[in-house]
Scaffold this active site. Structure first.
Site, PDB file in Angstrom:
ATOM      1  N   GLU A 297      70.679  77.339 -24.991  1.00 56.85           N
ATOM      2  CA  GLU A 297      70.310  78.677 -24.523  1.00 56.85           C
ATOM      3  C   GLU A 297      69.821  78.632 -23.077  1.00 56.85           C
ATOM      4  O   GLU A 297      70.270  79.407 -22.233  1.00 56.85           O
ATOM      5  CB  GLU A 297      69.213  79.262 -25.426  1.00 56.85           C
ATOM      6  CG  GLU A 297      68.794  80.664 -25.043  1.00 56.85           C
ATOM      7  CD  GLU A 297      69.935  81.650 -25.187  1.00 56.85           C
ATOM      8  OE1 GLU A 297      70.486  81.768 -26.289  1.00 56.85           O
ATOM      9  OE2 GLU A 297      70.304  82.303 -24.194  1.00 56.85           O
ATOM     10  N   ASP A 301      71.615  80.391 -19.811  1.00 59.63           N
ATOM     11  CA  ASP A 301      70.941  81.443 -19.047  1.00 59.63           C
ATOM     12  C   ASP A 301      70.826  81.080 -17.571  1.00 59.63           C
ATOM     13  O   ASP A 301      71.143  81.890 -16.704  1.00 59.63           O
ATOM     14  CB  ASP A 301      69.543  81.700 -19.637  1.00 59.63           C
ATOM     15  CG  ASP A 301      69.599  82.177 -21.086  1.00 59.63           C
ATOM     16  OD1 ASP A 301      70.703  82.485 -21.577  1.00 59.63           O
ATOM     17  OD2 ASP A 301      68.533  82.232 -21.734  1.00 59.63           O
ATOM     18  N   SER A 518      73.241  86.686 -25.726  1.00 56.39           N
ATOM     19  CA  SER A 518      72.519  85.729 -24.893  1.00 56.39           C
ATOM     20  C   SER A 518      73.193  85.493 -23.555  1.00 56.39           C
ATOM     21  O   SER A 518      72.535  85.157 -22.584  1.00 56.39           O
ATOM     22  CB  SER A 518      72.551  84.375 -25.585  1.00 56.39           C
ATOM     23  OG  SER A 518      71.406  84.148 -26.288  1.00 56.39           O
ATOM     24  N   ASP A 560      83.672 101.982 -18.695  1.00 50.75           N
ATOM     25  CA  ASP A 560      83.544 102.359 -20.101  1.00 50.75           C
ATOM     26  C   ASP A 560      84.418 101.449 -20.965  1.00 50.75           C
ATOM     27  O   ASP A 560      85.575 101.212 -20.640  1.00 50.75           O
ATOM     28  CB  ASP A 560      83.993 103.826 -20.235  1.00 50.75           C
ATOM     29  CG  ASP A 560      83.426 104.497 -21.467  1.00 50.75           C
ATOM     30  OD1 ASP A 560      82.659 103.842 -22.204  1.00 50.75           O
ATOM     31  OD2 ASP A 560      83.753 105.676 -21.684  1.00 50.75           O
ATOM     32  N   ILE A 561      83.844 100.947 -22.046  1.00 51.09           N
ATOM     33  CA  ILE A 561      84.606 100.132 -22.998  1.00 51.09           C
ATOM     34  C   ILE A 561      85.132 101.077 -24.073  1.00 51.09           C
ATOM     35  O   ILE A 561      84.394 101.917 -24.593  1.00 51.09           O
ATOM     36  CB  ILE A 561      83.711  99.038 -23.615  1.00 51.09           C
ATOM     37  CG1 ILE A 561      83.088  98.168 -22.510  1.00 51.09           C
ATOM     38  CG2 ILE A 561      84.498  98.178 -24.608  1.00 51.09           C
ATOM     39  CD1 ILE A 561      84.066  97.485 -21.585  1.00 51.09           C
ATOM     40  N   GLY A 579      82.305 107.321 -22.894  1.00 49.58           N
ATOM     41  CA  GLY A 579      80.899 107.563 -22.571  1.00 49.58           C
ATOM     42  C   GLY A 579      79.998 106.593 -23.324  1.00 49.58           C
ATOM     43  O   GLY A 579      80.461 105.607 -23.908  1.00 49.58           O
ATOM     44  N   ASP A 581      77.825 104.633 -25.969  1.00 50.54           N
ATOM     45  CA  ASP A 581      77.875 104.412 -27.415  1.00 50.54           C
ATOM     46  C   ASP A 581      76.925 103.281 -27.770  1.00 50.54           C
ATOM     47  O   ASP A 581      76.588 102.450 -26.920  1.00 50.54           O
ATOM     48  CB  ASP A 581      79.315 104.094 -27.862  1.00 50.54           C
ATOM     49  CG  ASP A 581      79.917 102.955 -27.080  1.00 50.54           C
ATOM     50  OD1 ASP A 581      79.443 101.811 -27.239  1.00 50.54           O
ATOM     51  OD2 ASP A 581      80.853 103.186 -26.276  1.00 50.54           O
TER      52      ASP A 581
END
Ligand SMILES: *[C@@H]1O[C@H](CO)[C@@H](O)[C@H](O)[C@H]1NC(C)=O
Ligand SMILES: *[C@@H]1O[C@H](CO)[C@@H](O)[C@H](O)[C@H]1NC(C)=O
Ligand SMILES: *[C@@H]1O[C@H](CO)[C@@H](O)[C@H](O)[C@H]1NC(C)=O
Ligand SMILES: *[C@@H]1O[C@H](CO)[C@@H](O)[C@H](O)[C@H]1NC(C)=O
Ligand SMILES: *[C@@H]1O[C@H](CO)[C@@H](O)[C@H](O)[C@H]1NC(C)=O
Ligand SMILES: *[C@@H]1O[C@H](CO)[C@@H](O)[C@H](O)[C@H]1NC(C)=O
Ligand SMILES: *[C@@H]1O[C@H](CO)[C@@H](O)[C@H](O)[C@H]1NC(C)=O
Ligand SMILES: *[C@@H]1O[C@H](CO)[C@@H](O)[C@H](O)[C@H]1NC(C)=O
Length: 601
Positions: A297, A301, A518, A560-561, A579, A581
């Site tokens: 992790e 990062d 993550s 937008d996905i 839009g 979600d």
């Protein structure tokens, strides 16, 4: 006309309080919770066990701080960007002197003197380390060792504690008492990669993302690298400065250490111009950064957040604590909850990174409401000081990531054991920016090997900044959809998204492919740091708390996905829509567009 800001905003971190049964004694129950699912009462803590209690005193002027937070974060407001100093913020969260007196008297009545305790700079938190037996007496409670057979963790907690009636109004929260949350890294996939070195110059041709028209290396569809993200999110060629007033920070917990040799190897592969640069390590409460134990992790990062934002100064925080308790080792153990330790620490610092990313969390229902509210208020202080906070939205869709109804594990902890969507914390907090996950590049879709955490808080009501976006989404749902499974009045999350799977990182000298939201939060943090660079070099203040900007103007700089969903709790979860979600928020960043938007914010 604009409605009065004060009225609109008075609800920021406000959570309706629990009504508690009165007891026939000068003590009255202050807080009672149900033992969370998965924990079983194990044994009594050893008599020599000590506990570090944190006492949160009410912040009577928090409403004023909240007004400041929204004014300085609202791009439409004349005070946009006029962040407060540490001292100004502390003045606004200081407790009433009467509360300090009342608590001090109570402590003194148990033989605890001023020199035995420590105060936060604003004096709104008191910390003291005492034998467990004394804590039990002071709180009229019995602590137990609780065990989680699934994770093997042990913690020392109670399910209820009491305070003298006169003290109730002078104390918001005392922990560790009823707090069972065990924040974990939001990382779902780790696969050892091809050992052969990545050659980012031999792309297999290119792909064009139909949503943006941006061209990316075809290899990015399988392997996400720093250059892939720069192409996909339109920052290729942007050269930030190393100015000292801009920095990016990553938090590390649970023995996740950021390895500097791995970072150099990563840079050599993906960001050659960053080779030989590193990060500042900051130890919180004696946290270490053991170079013999590189963490998946922590490496993910720092490699991506710092790789994307080089040469912006970088900081890695390590906070110790947890797994907090070994019942077989008869020695006093640190039962602190490390996330509060980190917040205490940063609130006490004058200079902080302007962008800070955290990839850890747990179910909202494992966090007592009183504590959740204080975390919200504490993080709001950072926003008021101009810090942008990014949190991963979780990897389990609307709850447990399980679409099979018979295998789902989303049960409420309120004694009714009902099936309900389980929001994630701290992503559900209204004073932070929650980041969901996507995959593929042409086009990007909601991530599907695990599911982007999303939904609606059961604790925090919907803040006004997202009223239009969230109510628009809810209105478009077929009437009756998931009735009783989610809280339509709650804060909707995530706010935005970024790639979340197939990131190529280096751990222990070897390449690894890793996935989870993550990865998404530090990715966004990298781009926010670049946007702050752009503003600072034009003598504009940093972005600070991002959500009011994102929901009012910034959304136009996110792609937008339009495909995917986030399964969980025996359902297919919510669908992405045009839009906002509750799967990918407003979508993924377009740095080139955002940098114009932040200039005229
Ligand atoms: C922002 O301000 C402009 C005019 O200054 C106004 O037209 C617009 O409605 C405002 N937007 C919001 C969301 O308040
Ligand atoms: C990207 O990868 C996914 C599988 O991970 C695949 O379904 C999709 O077709 C690929 N897209 C392109 C444009 O190659
Ligand atoms: C990194 O440092 C080494 C040793 O000082 C030096 O040989 C190398 O040129 C440096 N690389 C970069 C990219 O600065
Ligand atoms: C660092 O990690 C190594 C390898 O696991 C271990 O032997 C050593 O004790 C650790 N050092 C500290 C200070 O924890
Ligand atoms: C809640 O209900 C589920 C399904 O009926 C059951 O498996 C589980 O044991 C129950 N949990 C509790 C704490 O009662
Ligand atoms: C729904 O959310 C509101 C706050 O937004 C809260 O007051 C209420 O208790 C929640 N309902 C449930 C069932 O959790
Ligand atoms: C999501 O889309 C699928 C396919 O169009 C549809 O069957 C389902 O009802 C939608 N779910 C929600 C929650 O809107
Ligand atoms: C990419 O960013 C540039 C500004 O740096 C902008 O002019 C351009 O329109 C953006 N491209 C796309 C496809 O959004």
């Amino acid at each position: 006309m604009r409605p009065s800001l004060r009225i609109l905003l008075a609800l920021l971190c406000a959570i309706p309080t629990l009504s508690l049964p009165a007891q026939d004694s000068p003590y009255e129950v202050k807080e009672r919770v149900r033992p969370p699912h998965g924990w079983i009462q194990h044994s009594k803590p050893p008599p020599d066990h000590t506990i570090s209690l944190r006492i949160g005193l009410p912040q009577p002027n928090f409403g004023v701080l909240e007004t400041h937070l929204y004014e300085v974060s609202d791009p439409n407001h004349s005070r946009y960007g006029q962040h407060l100093s540490k001292e100004e913020v502390e003045e606004l969260v200081a407790p009433h002197p009467e509360s300090l007196n009342a608590v001090n008297e109570w402590l003194a009545s148990h033989g605890i003197q001023e020199e035995d305790i420590s105060h936060s700079p604003a004096r709104d938190w008191i910390t003291l380390t005492i034998p467990i037996g004394l804590a039990e007496k002071m709180l009229d409670t019995k602590y137990h060792v609780w065990m989680n057979p699934t994770t093997g963790d042990y913690i020392v907690r109670t399910t209820s504690y009491s305070l003298p009636i006169d003290l109730h109004d002078h104390v918001d929260v005392i922990q560790p008492t009823t707090m069972f949350a065990q924040f974990k890294p939001y990382r779902s996939f780790i696969v050892k990669s091809d050992e052969k070195p990545l050659d980012i110059n031999t792309a297999l041709g290119t792909l064009t993302n139909p949503a943006t028209g941006l061209v990316v290396d075809a290899s990015c569809n399988d392997t996400i690298t720093v250059p892939c993200l720069a192409q996909l999110y339109n920052s290729t060629g942007y050269i930030p400065s190393a100015r000292p007033d801009n920095a990016i920070g990553i938090t590390g917990y649970l023995g996740e250490y950021a390895n500097t040799a791995d970072l150099q190897q990563f840079y050599a592969e993906q960001r050659p111009d960053a080779v030989n640069s590193s990060f500042k390590f900051i130890s919180v409460n004696g946290g270490i950064n053991n170079q013999s134990e590189p963490g998946y992790e922590a490496n993910l990062d720092v490699q991506f957040a710092f790789g994307l934002s080089h040469p912006i100064p970088a900081t890695f925080y390590s906070t110790p604590g947890s797994p907090p308790f070994q019942p077989d080792v008869n020695t006093p153990t640190n039962t602190n909850e490390p996330y509060s330790d980190w917040i205490d620490f940063v609130l006490s610092q004058e200079n902080l990174p302007l962008t800070i990313s955290t990839s850890y969390g747990d179910d909202e229902q494992t966090v007592p409401q009183s504590y959740a509210q204080r975390v919200c208020q504490d993080l709001a202080q950072l926003g008021t000081r101009g810090i942008s906070l990014l949190f991963s939205s979780g990897d389990n869709g609307v709850g447990d990531g399980e679409s099979n109804p018979t295998a789902q594990s989303c049960f409420t902890n309120d004694g009714k054991n009902q099936t309900q969507f389980i929001p994630a914390f701290p992503a559900s907090i209204v004073s932070v920016t929650a980041v969901g996950g996507t995959e593929n590049v042409a086009p990007e879709v909601a991530v599907s090997r695990f599911y982007s955490g999303g939904g609606f808080s059961n604790y925090f009501p919907r803040p006004s900044y997202q009223d239009e976006a969230v109510s628009g989404y809810l209105k478009a749902l077929k009437p009756g959809t998931y009735e009783g499974l989610y809280n339509a009045s709650g804060r909707g999350y995530p706010d935005i998204a970024a790639q979340g799977d197939r990131f190529r990182i280096i751990v222990g000298g070897s390449p690894v492919s890793i996935g989870g939201t993550s990865a998404s939060a530090p990715t966004i943090a990298g781009f926010i740091a670049l946007l702050n660079d752009y503003r600072l070099t034009r003598s504009l203040p940093p972005l600070g708390f991002l959500n009011p900007f994102i929901y009012q103007k910034g959304y136009a700089g996110f792609t937008d996905i339009l495909s995917g969903h986030n399964s969980g709790c025996g359902t297919t979860g919510f669908n992405v829509t045009k839009g906002w979600d509750p799967v990918t928020g407003f979508g993924t960043p377009n740095f080139g567009i955002l940098k114009d938007l932040v200039l005229y914010a």
